[in-house]
Design a protein around this motif. Structure first.
Motif, PDB file in Angstrom:
ATOM      1  N   ALA A 114       0.929  -1.137   0.106  1.00 51.57           N
ATOM      2  CA  ALA A 114      -0.021  -0.059  -0.066  1.00 51.57           C
ATOM      3  C   ALA A 114       0.907   1.247   0.011  1.00 51.57           C
ATOM      4  O   ALA A 114       0.546   2.119  -0.621  1.00 51.57           O
ATOM      5  N   VAL A 115       1.845   0.979   0.751  1.00 53.00           N
ATOM      6  CA  VAL A 115       2.888   2.407   0.646  1.00 53.00           C
ATOM      7  C   VAL A 115       3.531   2.425  -0.717  1.00 53.00           C
ATOM      8  O   VAL A 115       3.793   3.421  -1.057  1.00 53.00           O
ATOM      9  N   GLY A 116       3.907   1.471  -1.224  1.00 48.43           N
ATOM     10  CA  GLY A 116       4.394   1.356  -2.655  1.00 48.43           C
ATOM     11  C   GLY A 116       3.862   2.006  -3.677  1.00 48.43           C
ATOM     12  O   GLY A 116       4.216   2.715  -4.266  1.00 48.43           O
ATOM     13  N   VAL A 117       2.291   1.706  -3.413  1.00 47.18           N
ATOM     14  CA  VAL A 117       1.516   2.260  -4.374  1.00 47.18           C
ATOM     15  C   VAL A 117       1.206   3.783  -4.318  1.00 47.18           C
ATOM     16  O   VAL A 117       1.155   4.250  -5.170  1.00 47.18           O
ATOM     17  N   ALA A 118       1.230   4.151  -3.009  1.00 45.32           N
ATOM     18  CA  ALA A 118       1.180   5.696  -2.544  1.00 45.32           C
ATOM     19  C   ALA A 118       2.422   6.387  -3.443  1.00 45.32           C
ATOM     20  O   ALA A 118       2.403   7.419  -3.771  1.00 45.32           O
ATOM     21  N   LEU A 119       3.535   5.583  -2.996  1.00 44.70           N
ATOM     22  CA  LEU A 119       4.897   6.229  -3.673  1.00 44.70           C
ATOM     23  C   LEU A 119       4.789   6.337  -5.426  1.00 44.70           C
ATOM     24  O   LEU A 119       5.177   7.375  -5.798  1.00 44.70           O
ATOM     25  N   ILE A 120       4.253   5.488  -5.987  1.00 46.37           N
ATOM     26  CA  ILE A 120       4.176   5.341  -7.351  1.00 46.37           C
ATOM     27  C   ILE A 120       3.324   6.544  -7.808  1.00 46.37           C
ATOM     28  O   ILE A 120       3.397   7.133  -8.721  1.00 46.37           O
ATOM     29  N   HIS A 121       2.090   6.621  -7.189  1.00 49.58           N
ATOM     30  CA  HIS A 121       1.051   7.636  -7.525  1.00 49.58           C
ATOM     31  C   HIS A 121       1.885   9.049  -6.997  1.00 49.58           C
ATOM     32  O   HIS A 121       1.238  10.152  -7.401  1.00 49.58           O
ATOM     33  N   PHE A 122       2.707   8.977  -6.129  1.00 51.75           N
ATOM     34  CA  PHE A 122       3.324  10.251  -5.806  1.00 51.75           C
ATOM     35  C   PHE A 122       4.372  10.863  -6.718  1.00 51.75           C
ATOM     36  O   PHE A 122       4.284  12.216  -7.090  1.00 51.75           O
TER      37      PHE A 122
END
Length: 288
Positions: free
Chosen positions: A127-135
């Motif tokens: 979930a953190v990785g997905v947030a980083l990608i969308h960042f």
């Protein structure tokens, strides 16, 4: 291999035995699948798709700039206020999405967790990785705005930006592990996280300068405010993108000390969140 031999085999592990965050690295393929799933479903069925990753922060910036910058006059008190404002917005958006995603990571994958054993920490980490990608699109948009205003890249700015991102991810993952574990049994945790997210933008120098806090609060409260990991991260984003443009702008005294304290608090939050998560993860399937 016999049962007794399996027990003495150094490669043998008790099924379901968790190693917490350290165990995630052994399941890199599963982690990549969860990341792809999170990215693919983010804008599934949307006409604009990834364009929303640019539209949302742009619209958010425009709203704050018109109200805070023009109507309330902050645009006159802070040099290159658009870059200052957008730097803070991008940092807080990363924190908000990472914390929101990790808090619901277990409950959102309830059907999978109840059917098969996977290291539970895979879900909040992905979930953190997905947030980083969308960042990344927001960071790219910030870079374009800064370059348009005359910003030039340097190694110090790059390092400051990376450290700021690391503090945000560490802090949000720690909080997400803590509230995500509690949220499985008590859904009030998600509502409490919503309160944190509501105050996140105002609890850091995003819409205003740190000098306003310094001038209007007692010293002990100012020190707490500056030690907040998100305040530290926002100031690092400012140092990376805004400060090189705003010559002569004051910097907080003891900023390095506040940065170290904020980073330690972020790591401590991650440690506590991991402890709580590992203690409660054994009952996730039953509570879901």
């Amino acid at each position: 291999m016999s049962y007794s031999a399996a027990l003495t085999d150094p490669e043998f592990e008790t099924p379901g035995k968790s190693k917490g965050l350290f165990g995630v690295f052994r399941y890199r393929y599963l982690l990549s699948l969860l990341l792809k799933k999170g990215v693919a479903t983010r804008y599934h069925g949307s006409v604009l798709g990834w364009v929303w990753s640019y539209v949302r922060p742009g619209a958010q910036f425009l709203m704050y700039f018109l109200v805070i910058g023009l109507v309330l006059g902050q645009n006159r008190g802070i040099q290159f206020f658009p870059v200052y404002l957008f730097s803070g917005i991008v940092a807080v958006n990363l924190f908000n999405e990472a914390l929101r995603n990790t808090t619901t990571a277990i409950t959102d994958n309830a059907s999978l967790i109840k059917k098969v054993y996977l290291p539970r920490a895979l879900f909040p980490v992905s979930a953190v990785g997905v947030a980083l990608i969308h960042f990344l699109p927001q960071a790219l948009l910030l870079l374009v705005v800064a370059l348009f205003c005359g910003w030039t890249i340097g190694w110090l700015q790059v390092i400051t930006f990376i450290v700021g991102v690391a503090v945000i991810l560490c802090f949000s993952l720690g909080l997400g592990l803590f509230f995500g574990a509690i949220n499985v049994a008590y859904r009030d945790a998600r509502n409490f996280v919503d309160l944190i997210l509501m105050f996140a933008t105002w609890a850091s120098p995003v819409l205003y300068s740190w000098t306003m806090v310094y001038e209007h609060t007692p010293g002990w409260l100012y020190n707490i405010y500056m030690s907040n990991p998100m305040t530290v991260a926002v100031e690092m984003f400012h140092d990376a993108f805004w400060l090189p443009l705003a010559d002569g702008s004051p910097r907080p005294d003891g900023l390095l000390t506040f940065t170290l304290v904020g980073a330690v608090l972020a790591l401590l939050t991650l440690f506590i969140g991991q402890l709580v998560f590992r203690r409660l993860e054994g009952s996730f399937a039953q509570n879901l």
